[in-house]
Design an enzyme around this catalytic site. Structure first.
Site, mmCIF file in Angstrom:
data_model
loop_
_atom_site.group_PDB
_atom_site.id
_atom_site.type_symbol
_atom_site.label_atom_id
_atom_site.label_comp_id
_atom_site.label_asym_id
_atom_site.label_seq_id
_atom_site.Cartn_x
_atom_site.Cartn_y
_atom_site.Cartn_z
ATOM 1 N N SER A 125 0.960 33.053 -9.223
ATOM 2 C CA SER A 125 -0.276 33.757 -9.580
ATOM 3 C C SER A 125 -0.575 34.866 -8.584
ATOM 4 O O SER A 125 -0.258 34.747 -7.402
ATOM 5 C CB SER A 125 -1.427 32.741 -9.586
ATOM 6 O OG SER A 125 -2.670 33.397 -9.618
ATOM 7 N N TYR A 150 -6.268 25.649 -4.645
ATOM 8 C CA TYR A 150 -5.416 25.995 -5.797
ATOM 9 C C TYR A 150 -4.488 27.154 -5.413
ATOM 10 O O TYR A 150 -3.269 27.065 -5.556
ATOM 11 C CB TYR A 150 -6.252 26.391 -7.020
ATOM 12 C CG TYR A 150 -5.430 27.171 -8.013
ATOM 13 C CD1 TYR A 150 -5.539 28.557 -8.103
ATOM 14 C CD2 TYR A 150 -4.484 26.529 -8.802
ATOM 15 C CE1 TYR A 150 -4.735 29.272 -8.976
ATOM 16 C CE2 TYR A 150 -3.676 27.243 -9.669
ATOM 17 C CZ TYR A 150 -3.803 28.624 -9.750
ATOM 18 O OH TYR A 150 -3.002 29.339 -10.595
ATOM 19 N N LYS A 154 -0.135 27.500 -4.787
ATOM 20 C CA LYS A 154 0.790 28.515 -5.330
ATOM 21 C C LYS A 154 1.581 29.150 -4.185
ATOM 22 O O LYS A 154 2.782 29.372 -4.274
ATOM 23 C CB LYS A 154 0.035 29.582 -6.127
ATOM 24 C CG LYS A 154 -0.519 29.077 -7.441
ATOM 25 C CD LYS A 154 0.582 28.538 -8.359
ATOM 26 C CE LYS A 154 0.030 27.982 -9.647
ATOM 27 N NZ LYS A 154 1.060 27.348 -10.480
HETATM 28 C C1 WQD Z 1 -12.478 37.526 -13.806
HETATM 29 C C2 WQD Z 1 -13.673 38.418 -13.442
HETATM 30 C C3 WQD Z 1 -15.392 37.274 -12.236
HETATM 31 C C4 WQD Z 1 -16.589 34.601 -15.470
HETATM 32 C C5 WQD Z 1 -8.786 33.169 -12.055
HETATM 33 C C6 WQD Z 1 -8.001 32.407 -11.038
HETATM 34 C C7 WQD Z 1 -6.588 32.921 -11.015
HETATM 35 C C8 WQD Z 1 -6.018 32.844 -12.399
HETATM 36 C C9 WQD Z 1 -6.878 33.605 -13.404
HETATM 37 C C10 WQD Z 1 -4.753 30.820 -12.603
HETATM 38 C C11 WQD Z 1 -14.172 38.152 -12.040
HETATM 39 C C12 WQD Z 1 -15.903 37.750 -13.587
HETATM 40 C C13 WQD Z 1 -15.936 35.567 -14.722
HETATM 41 C C14 WQD Z 1 -17.967 34.789 -15.811
HETATM 42 C C15 WQD Z 1 -17.941 36.898 -14.659
HETATM 43 N N1 WQD Z 1 -5.888 31.500 -12.797
HETATM 44 N N2 WQD Z 1 -16.602 36.686 -14.345
HETATM 45 N N3 WQD Z 1 -18.593 35.939 -15.391
HETATM 46 O O1 WQD Z 1 -11.191 34.707 -10.947
HETATM 47 O O2 WQD Z 1 -9.811 36.778 -11.539
HETATM 48 O O3 WQD Z 1 -8.784 34.520 -11.702
HETATM 49 O O4 WQD Z 1 -8.203 33.035 -13.330
HETATM 50 O O5 WQD Z 1 -3.751 31.220 -12.069
HETATM 51 O O6 WQD Z 1 -5.850 32.119 -10.120
HETATM 52 O O7 WQD Z 1 -8.577 32.665 -9.780
HETATM 53 O O8 WQD Z 1 -10.489 35.203 -13.356
HETATM 54 O O9 WQD Z 1 -11.688 35.165 -15.490
HETATM 55 O O10 WQD Z 1 -12.555 33.715 -13.568
HETATM 56 O O11 WQD Z 1 -12.835 36.178 -13.484
HETATM 57 O O12 WQD Z 1 -18.537 37.928 -14.280
HETATM 58 O O13 WQD Z 1 -18.615 33.946 -16.482
HETATM 59 O O14 WQD Z 1 -14.747 38.105 -14.323
HETATM 60 O O15 WQD Z 1 -16.384 37.497 -11.233
HETATM 61 O O16 WQD Z 1 -14.612 39.402 -11.497
HETATM 62 P P1 WQD Z 1 -10.137 35.355 -11.786
HETATM 63 P P2 WQD Z 1 -11.913 34.995 -14.024
#
Ligand code: WQD
Length: 338
Positions: A125, A150, A154
């Site tokens: 990731s 997590y 990785k």
């Molecule tokens: C994306 C953006 C949030 C939810 C995670 C894991 C990563 C991978 C992918 C496994 C961010 C914003 C989110 C919400 C929001 N997983 N957001 N409101 O954190 O980039 O990655 O998932 O491998 O390891 O860390 O993805 O979709 O959670 O967030 O504003 O209700 O959307 O702040 O900027 P992230 P995400």
């Protein structure tokens, strides 16, 4: 040719199984069903019109892995998705993550070396980079201290594989560092099945759009970006699945220059949360209710991939625009709520 896909009933795993079967590979799935459902297997079979073998195995059980390989000694390659992947949960219960994500990896590698089956693709990731010093992020970017157990699993997982490839030259491995996988298969027969309140942006948006959630909380609009919201690289899950087939064939056809390689898998394009909302409103033809909330602990500000290495070496690129990927996510959400 028989390929083992661990975690093959999960989100990315199931889409990869479909691509493998459609390229005439024989696939065996191992999954412990802790974060997936056997109904996904029906979807895979409906899409491919092929029978796909599934065995419910917990990869922390080393004996069960040995028994599996006694039965399937003709496995020619392994794509290893099986792992726990909820960032927040890993902070609350790190030992579950270290045991499930790392001991299973060690057992799997030991068994593969024992039977001399050594083409291994690891699901990694972009989280290994943390807050990269510059974007787009290349594979040579510094690996910063992980922001969660997590993410640490990785990073450590990649180190285990790299050290093993150095010690056991017969092992051939590739780590694939995904950016943000989104969307669902165009058939709407498989897609993401988040359990409980979605942590990730896209499933929360689609659940809001179908009225399951009242509104989206945007976690902060005071970041040093153009519109103040965080930037990510949202890659369509089917494009990501295709990259796994390319990587596997690179190993099987012995095209790899060394026995351990790493590739970033993204679109190469960064999109802010607000841009995702605007894109979603465009494709759904409806306003998305949202409010600006406080920042989420651990979020990086910007993460999007430099895709040159995957484009040039794997001969792969992600072609699906954000609008189209979001439309598949919305269609899937509506389908599962029917
Ligand atoms: C994306 C953006 C949030 C939810 C995670 C894991 C990563 C991978 C992918 C496994 C961010 C914003 C989110 C919400 C929001 N997983 N957001 N409101 O954190 O980039 O990655 O998932 O491998 O390891 O860390 O993805 O979709 O959670 O967030 O504003 O209700 O959307 O702040 O900027 P992230 P995400």
């Amino acid at each position: 040719m028989k390929i083992l896909v661990t975690g093959g009933l999960g989100f990315i795993g199931s889409h990869t199984v479909v691509e493998l079967v459609q390229k005439n590979y024989e696939v065996v799935i191992i999954d412990d069903l802790s974060n997936s459902d056997e109904k996904v297997l029906d979807g895979i079979k409906q899409i491919t019109a092929k029978d796909v073998q599934f065995e419910k195995i917990d990869l922390r059980d080393r004996g069960a892995i040995a028994d599996f390989f006694d039965k399937h000694s003709d496995v020619q390659g392994v794509i290893h998705f099986a792992a726990s992947k909820a960032v927040g949960e890993s902070v609350e219960d790190p030992l579950i993550y270290y045991e499930n994500n790392l001991s299973s990896l060690v057992y799997l590698l030991k068994e593969l070396l024992a039977i001399g089956r050594t083409n291994f693709i690891f699901s990694s990731s972009c989280t290994v980079y943390g807050e990269a010093d510059q974007v787009p992020i290349t594979e040579e970017a510094e690996i910063k201290p992980a922001l969660s157990p997590y993410g640490n699993t990785k990073q450590i997982g990649e180190e285990i594989i790299k050290d093993s490839c150095k010690a056991y030259p017969e092992l051939n491995a590739i780590s694939l560092r995904y950016f943000n996988p989104i969307g669902a298969h165009p058939s709407t027969l498989i897609g993401e099945l988040p359990i409980g309140v979605p942590q990730n942006l896209i499933p929360f948006i689609t659940q809001t759009a179908v009225g399951l959630r009242r509104e989206l909380s945007v976690f902060g609009d005071d970041y040093p970006t153009e519109d103040g919201t965080c930037i990510r690289d949202y890659i369509y899950v089917v494009d990501l699945a295709k990259a796994h087939v390319k990587a596997l064939e690179r190993l099987i056809n012995q095209k790899a220059s060394t026995n351990y390689e790493v590739f970033n898998l993204g679109t190469g394009k960064g999109s802010s949360v607000m841009e995702v909302i605007q894109s979603f409103e465009r494709i759904s033809e409806q306003k998305l209710p949202y409010r600006i909330a406080s920042r989420r602990e651990g979020d990086v500000i910007k993460a999007f991939a430099d895709t040159k290495k995957a484009n040039q070496v794997l001969g792969w690129s992600s072609e699906t625009p954000l609008d189209d990927a979001l439309l598949t996510a919305l269609r899937w959400e509506k389908k599962i709520r029917e």
